[in-house]
Design an enzyme around this catalytic site. Structure first.
Site, short mmCIF file in Angstrom:
data_model
loop_
_atom_site.label_atom_id
_atom_site.label_comp_id
_atom_site.label_asym_id
_atom_site.label_seq_id
_atom_site.Cartn_x
_atom_site.Cartn_y
_atom_site.Cartn_z
N ASN A 47 0.93 -1.28 0.08
CA ASN A 47 0.04 -0.01 -0.11
C ASN A 47 0.83 1.21 0.03
OD1 ASN A 47 0.56 -0.67 2.90
ND2 ASN A 47 -1.01 0.63 3.36
N GLU A 49 0.03 5.15 0.68
CA GLU A 49 -0.76 6.32 1.11
C GLU A 49 -0.69 7.42 0.43
OE1 GLU A 49 -2.23 4.09 5.51
OE2 GLU A 49 -0.94 6.09 5.46
N CYS A 58 -3.81 0.89 -2.72
CA CYS A 58 -3.97 -0.50 -1.99
C CYS A 58 -2.88 -1.53 -2.32
CB CYS A 58 -5.51 -1.03 -2.04
SG CYS A 58 -6.62 0.02 -1.44
N GLU A 60 -3.35 -4.57 -3.24
CA GLU A 60 -3.61 -5.41 -4.20
C GLU A 60 -3.66 -4.61 -5.62
OE1 GLU A 60 -5.97 -6.31 -0.59
OE2 GLU A 60 -5.02 -4.67 -1.33
N CYS A 95 -10.31 -5.75 1.13
CA CYS A 95 -11.36 -5.07 1.37
C CYS A 95 -12.37 -5.19 0.11
CB CYS A 95 -11.09 -3.33 1.19
SG CYS A 95 -10.52 -2.53 -0.22
N CYS A 98 -10.92 -4.00 -3.35
CA CYS A 98 -9.98 -4.88 -3.94
C CYS A 98 -10.35 -6.43 -4.04
CB CYS A 98 -8.84 -4.86 -2.80
SG CYS A 98 -7.92 -3.40 -2.78
#
Length: 136
Positions: A47, A49, A58, A60, A95, A98
C-alpha cells in the site's frame, strides 16, 4: 495456514517483503499482497498512502499493476498481510474494492488464503459484477 500443494509459504514471504516497503505514514497500517499467476509468475505489491486519502493505492492495486507491467496473466493463488505499526504481521482479507479488482483478474478456481482457510474468489465475493455482466 493450510498445508497443501499451493505455494502459500512462498506467497507469505513475498507479501511480507512487500509489506516492509509500504508507505503508510497516516494510518500506520502497512499491507503487502502477493499472488502467483497461472504461468507461475510471482507478483506482489504494497500500500502507498497519500495525504489526500482517496488517492491511496492499496497493496492489491499495486500488485495488479505489476501483473500488467510484467505482461499480464491471470491470478491463481493470492494472500495478503497487514501490520499496524510495530504489531504482529497478520493474514488479512482484501477490502471490498480490492476483492472486485482481484475478481476481474482471477483465473478459474483462484484460491485466496484467509485466516479461516482457503476460499475461492467466488466464496470471498459472491454475486460479483464482472466482465460477463457487461454487454458490449
Amino acid at each position: 495456514m493450510e498445508n497443501n500443494t499451493a505455494p502459500w509459504s512462498q506467497l507469505e514471504a513475498a507479501a511480507a517483503a512487500a509489506l516492509s516497503k509500504a508507505y503508510a505514514p497516516y494510518s500506520k497500517y502497512r499491507v503487502g499482497a502477493a499472488a502467483l499467476t497461472t504461468e507461475g509468475r510471482l507478483i506482489s505489491g504494497c500500500n502507498i498512502e497519500n495525504a489526500a486519502y482517496g488517492v491511496t493505492l492499496c497493496a492489491e492495486c499495486a500488485m495488479v499493476g505489476e501483473l500488467f507491467a510484467g505482461g499480464g496473466g491471470k491470478l491463481q493463488y493470492f494472500l495478503c498481510l497487514g501490520q499496524l505499526e510495530d504489531g504482529a504481521v497478520q493474514l488479512i482479507t482484501p477490502c471490498g474494492r480490492c476483492r472486485q479488482l482481484l475478481f476481474e483478474h482471477r483465473a478459474p478456481g483462484m484460491e485466496v488464503q484467509t485466516d479461516t482457510g482457503v476460499l475461492t474468489m467466488e466464496q470471498l465475493l459472491p454475486y460479483a459484477f464482472g466482465p460477463n455482466d457487461i454487454s458490449l
